[in-house]
Structures are given as C-alpha cells and as structure tokens.
Design an enzyme around this catalytic site. Structure first.
Site, PDB file in Angstrom:
ATOM      1  N   TYR A 121       0.792  -1.142  -0.048  1.00  0.00           N
ATOM      2  CA  TYR A 121      -0.049  -0.058  -0.087  1.00  0.00           C
ATOM      3  C   TYR A 121       0.818   1.309   0.063  1.00  0.00           C
ATOM      4  O   TYR A 121       0.377   2.500  -0.403  1.00  0.00           O
ATOM      5  CB  TYR A 121      -1.076   0.000   1.246  1.00  0.00           C
ATOM      6  CG  TYR A 121      -1.909  -1.053   1.218  1.00  0.00           C
ATOM      7  CD1 TYR A 121      -2.301  -1.587  -0.102  1.00  0.00           C
ATOM      8  CD2 TYR A 121      -2.802  -1.408   2.172  1.00  0.00           C
ATOM      9  CE1 TYR A 121      -3.286  -2.905   0.120  1.00  0.00           C
ATOM     10  CE2 TYR A 121      -3.502  -2.416   2.343  1.00  0.00           C
ATOM     11  CZ  TYR A 121      -3.808  -3.023   1.255  1.00  0.00           C
ATOM     12  OH  TYR A 121      -4.911  -4.146   1.252  1.00  0.00           O
ATOM     13  N   LYS A 128       3.478 -15.831   1.623  1.00  0.00           N
ATOM     14  CA  LYS A 128       3.376 -16.197   0.547  1.00  0.00           C
ATOM     15  C   LYS A 128       4.788 -16.540   0.149  1.00  0.00           C
ATOM     16  O   LYS A 128       5.173 -16.027  -1.052  1.00  0.00           O
ATOM     17  CB  LYS A 128       2.656 -15.279  -0.424  1.00  0.00           C
ATOM     18  CG  LYS A 128       2.236 -15.854  -1.710  1.00  0.00           C
ATOM     19  CD  LYS A 128       1.050 -16.830  -1.624  1.00  0.00           C
ATOM     20  CE  LYS A 128       0.830 -17.430  -2.878  1.00  0.00           C
ATOM     21  NZ  LYS A 128       0.017 -18.780  -2.982  1.00  0.00           N
ATOM     22  N   ASP A 157      -3.100 -18.037   1.181  1.00  0.00           N
ATOM     23  CA  ASP A 157      -4.269 -18.667   0.443  1.00  0.00           C
ATOM     24  C   ASP A 157      -4.728 -19.565   1.493  1.00  0.00           C
ATOM     25  O   ASP A 157      -6.245 -19.870   1.448  1.00  0.00           O
ATOM     26  CB  ASP A 157      -3.969 -19.118  -1.065  1.00  0.00           C
ATOM     27  CG  ASP A 157      -2.704 -20.043  -1.204  1.00  0.00           C
ATOM     28  OD1 ASP A 157      -1.972 -19.757  -0.172  1.00  0.00           O
ATOM     29  OD2 ASP A 157      -2.479 -20.413  -2.062  1.00  0.00           O
ATOM     30  N   ASP A 167      -5.129  -7.146   5.636  1.00  0.00           N
ATOM     31  CA  ASP A 167      -6.420  -6.236   5.498  1.00  0.00           C
ATOM     32  C   ASP A 167      -7.482  -7.277   4.855  1.00  0.00           C
ATOM     33  O   ASP A 167      -8.514  -7.206   5.703  1.00  0.00           O
ATOM     34  CB  ASP A 167      -6.046  -5.446   4.049  1.00  0.00           C
ATOM     35  CG  ASP A 167      -7.122  -4.282   3.846  1.00  0.00           C
ATOM     36  OD1 ASP A 167      -8.047  -4.399   4.626  1.00  0.00           O
ATOM     37  OD2 ASP A 167      -6.782  -3.473   2.793  1.00  0.00           O
ATOM     38  N   ASP A 225     -10.779  -8.793   7.723  1.00  0.00           N
ATOM     39  CA  ASP A 225     -12.172  -8.723   7.227  1.00  0.00           C
ATOM     40  C   ASP A 225     -13.092  -9.984   7.077  1.00  0.00           C
ATOM     41  O   ASP A 225     -13.947 -10.257   7.602  1.00  0.00           O
ATOM     42  CB  ASP A 225     -12.133  -7.888   5.727  1.00  0.00           C
ATOM     43  CG  ASP A 225     -12.208  -6.506   6.140  1.00  0.00           C
ATOM     44  OD1 ASP A 225     -11.930  -5.844   7.111  1.00  0.00           O
ATOM     45  OD2 ASP A 225     -12.913  -5.759   5.224  1.00  0.00           O
TER      46      ASP A 225
END
Ligand code: NAD
Length: 371
Positions: free
Chosen positions: A148, A199, A232, A256, A260
């Site tokens: 970001y 990852k 994942d 993020d 959620d």
C-alpha cells in the site's frame, strides 16, 4: 508521579453518523470504571472525518491533530458517509483522516480480536458445529509497510498506447521484527501460539518475512509455538476451523483481507474492536495507540438509537490495556460486555442478532450494571 499515572489523557474523536452515538456510551462506561478505581479521565473531544470537513474544512483539522499529539492515546469512532461521498477520493473522510493519523503516529500494528461468544454462534455464517464454543482468536496486521505504501506506485502509458500500473511491496527486517514482537507479546498473554502468514513460495518480501520471523522468535521467544502458513491456505483455514489459530499475524495487504474475513465469521461488526499501536512509548511507558471499532459509521441506522455500542466500548477497553497498562480493568469491561450480551441476552441494533431487545443507551446501562 502517582497523580500523573492515575490520570488518563486521551483524545476523543467520535466522527460521523453512529460514531458520536456509540462514543457517548463508551465514555459513560469509562467514567463508571474510573470513578470506582479513583482514576481521573482527562480527555477532549474533537472533530474528525465529515465533522472535520463541515466545521473546519479538513477531515483531519490541525487542532485535532494537535490534540492527539498532546495525548497518550486516541479513542476513535468512525468516519464518512453519504454526505461526503461526492468529494474527490483524496478528500474522502476515511482516507483524509485515518491515513494521515496512521502516518503521523507511525501506527504500525493493527490488532483485531476475533471474538464470537458461545451463545451467539448463530450470528456467524459458519455452521454452528464448526464453532461449538464460539470463536476466540486475534489477527495482527502490519499497517504501515508493504504494497500500500511502497514506491514506485504509478500508472504509465506504454508506446503501444495501453496502460501499465505498478505497485511495489517492500519490507525491511526492522519492520518485520517489530510486528513479530507485537504478535509474541499478544500470544504470551493468551494461548502462546503464533501463526505467521506469508506467501513465501512466490514473494521475495515473504521469504524475508519468514526468515526474519523464524530468527526473531528463536532469539527472543523460543518458548512460543510458532507456525507458518501461506495466505491462500490461511484464508481457507479461517473459514474451515478458525479456532486452530490463537494469534495470526501477517503483512499489510494479507492482513487487510484476512481481518475482514475474520470479522465476518465472527458474526457482527457491532462487536468488533481494534487497536493500532505506534512506535515508541507514551508518557505511561506504553505504546501510543488509536482505538476504534472495526465497522464504519452505519448511516442506515444512525439517529435511531439502536447502534450497538459494544465495539466502541471494547475498543476503549483495549485502550486501557495497551496504552495505559490497565489490563485488569480492560478484562473487567470485556467480561461485563460478554455477560450482558451472551448471558443476559441484552442485544441491540445488529442485523446478525435478529430482533434487537434494547436500544444503544439501555445496552450501555446494562453493561455498566454488570461492571
Ligand atoms: P458499516 O460498517 O458502516 O455498515 C455495514 C453494516 O453493518 C450496516 O448494515 C450497519 O448498520 C451495520 N453496523 C455497523 N456497525 C454497527 C453497529 N455498531 N451496530 C449495529 N450495526 C452496525 O459499513 P458501510 O456501510 O460500508 O460504510 C458506511 C460508511 O462508513 C462509509 O462512508 C465508509 O466509508 C465508512 N467506514 C468508515 C470506517 C472507519 O472510520 N474506520 C470503516 C469502515 C467504513
């Protein structure tokens, strides 16, 4: 010294729509415990978000930022809503208030408890048999690094006329170590298990993340159980069996998304609190932090007196714990919320709970009675 330590100085930024409604109740709960414990609350209320735009021409007015700088913590409501939706993206209340606050105070660690009480498992979209005892996990997200913020971040037009965009994911060892420490401290106070999510099969930043986390825990927290999971798989495992996790921690973008997902499996935005901790210490020798509900301003129910104040009250409890070191008091507030909602069955405003039984103020009254 004793006087200073028993005075809690914090900035109160209620924001928009239901923000002020639930903030009023959180302040009442704080006032109640403070009175009982002989603690002085020293706070000022300031505009932020849409209220900042309307009253000062800016989502984060200079006077509000100044107040925050003089404080040891920020108790934040939520900002934004239809009234300001037509503003250019850069001036939108969320972006123009929260991002500068994160930057100004280097709020690098976002802590979100994922809590669903046993008696409310029906509020979760997960099947009740997957979570017979509810959910109790914590997600820790790195908040100031990663894709970001990394440069270059740009869109260019190629010679053939098509557009090409680039975002850049960057992490340094020191950034990874400081969030690893927050994860370790959090796990130490809970189930002593940490799952680091990355990852590392694809991303260079994740290879460094994993290497750094392994070395950091080996050196500083060898007694904690550390595991690693690809993001994942973590997304799937959260939906399959969330309680396999104790503390889940990860970089900015993965956090993020996963936080959620965690919010939704926990059934109700009205119950989800969060803490964002900064670098360095406040005057109490604890991290400066911003404490806010995970949800937004809920314009659809604002002004009806039915917003659930629990997320704001639980955020205030996190402020007591992290920025003022008052762990026992925070635990007492959390226990009162749990008793009110799960045992006494007093609920409000939340679609996930079905028909509300009381309004916002009556709900806070019930929590105060249980304190
Ligand atoms: P929202 O979280 O405000 O609402 C989503 C749904 O959850 C709504 O049905 C709402 O009524 C319900 N809900 C949320 N909090 C609740 C509570 N305490 N009690 C009962 N029900 C509650 O999300 P949205 O509708 O997508 O966004 C509304 C506005 O909030 C937007 O302007 C958005 O940008 C802003 N927002 C701000 C923040 C923040 O300040 N950190 C975070 C998210 C969204």
């Amino acid at each position: 010294m004793a006087d200073f330590m028993s005075t809690l100085t914090f900035a109160v930024l209620p924001g928009d729509y239901i923000g002020p409604e639930v903030m009023t109740e959180a302040l009442r709960v704080l006032a109640h415990v403070a009175r009982k414990e002989n603690i002085t609350l020293s706070y000022e209320i300031a505009d932020v978000g849409g209220a900042g735009i309307d009253n000062h021409g800016k989502a984060l007015p200079d006077s509000t930022l100044e107040l925050c700088r003089k404080s040891d913590a920020i108790l934040f409501g939520s900002v934004g809503g239809p009234k300001w939706e037509k503003l250019p993206p850069k001036e939108q209340p969320e972006r123009a208030a929260l991002l500068p606050l994160r930057k100004a105070f280097s709020l690098f660690a976002n802590i979100r408890p994922g809590l669903l009480y046993k008696d409310l498992v029906d509020a979760s979209p997960l099947k009740a048999e997957r979570i017979p005892n509810g959910i109790d996990i914590v997600c820790i997200r790195e908040l100031t690094g990663g894709i970001y913020f990394g440069q270059p971040k740009t869109t260019i037009t190629l010679p053939n006329g098509e557009e090409q965009a680039v975002d850049t994911m960057i992490y340094k060892t020191s950034e990874i170590e400081r969030i690893a420490e927050v994860a370790a401290v959090t796990a130490r106070a809970r189930g002593k298990r940490v799952c680091s999510v990355d990852k590392a099969n694809v991303l260079e930043t994740s290879v460094l993340w994993r290497k750094t986390v392994i070395a950091y825990f080996a050196k500083h927290h060898p007694d904690l159980a550390l595991t690693h999971m690809y993001v994942d798989n973590a997304a799937m495992q959260l939906a399959r069996d969330p309680n396999q996790f104790d503390v889940l921690f990860t970089e900015n973008m993965f956090g993020d998304i996963l936080s959620d997902e965690m919010a939704v499996i926990c059934g109700s935005l009205g119950m989800m609190s969060s803490a964002s901790l900064g670098v360095g210490s406040n005057r109490h020798g604890k991290p400066f932090g911003l404490y806010e509900p995970a949800g937004g301003t809920a314009p659809d129910i604002a002004g009806k007196g039915i917003a659930n104040p629990c997320a704001q009250i639980l955020s205030a409890a996190l402020m007591l714990r992290y920025s003022f070191g008052l762990d026992a008091l925070a635990t007492r507030i959390e226990a009162a919320v749990r008793k009110t909602v799960a045992v006494d069955g007093v609920r409000t405003g939340d679609i996930a709970f079905g028909r509300p039984t009381v309004g916002t103020i009556a709900m806070a009254d019930a929590i105060i009675r249980n304190l």
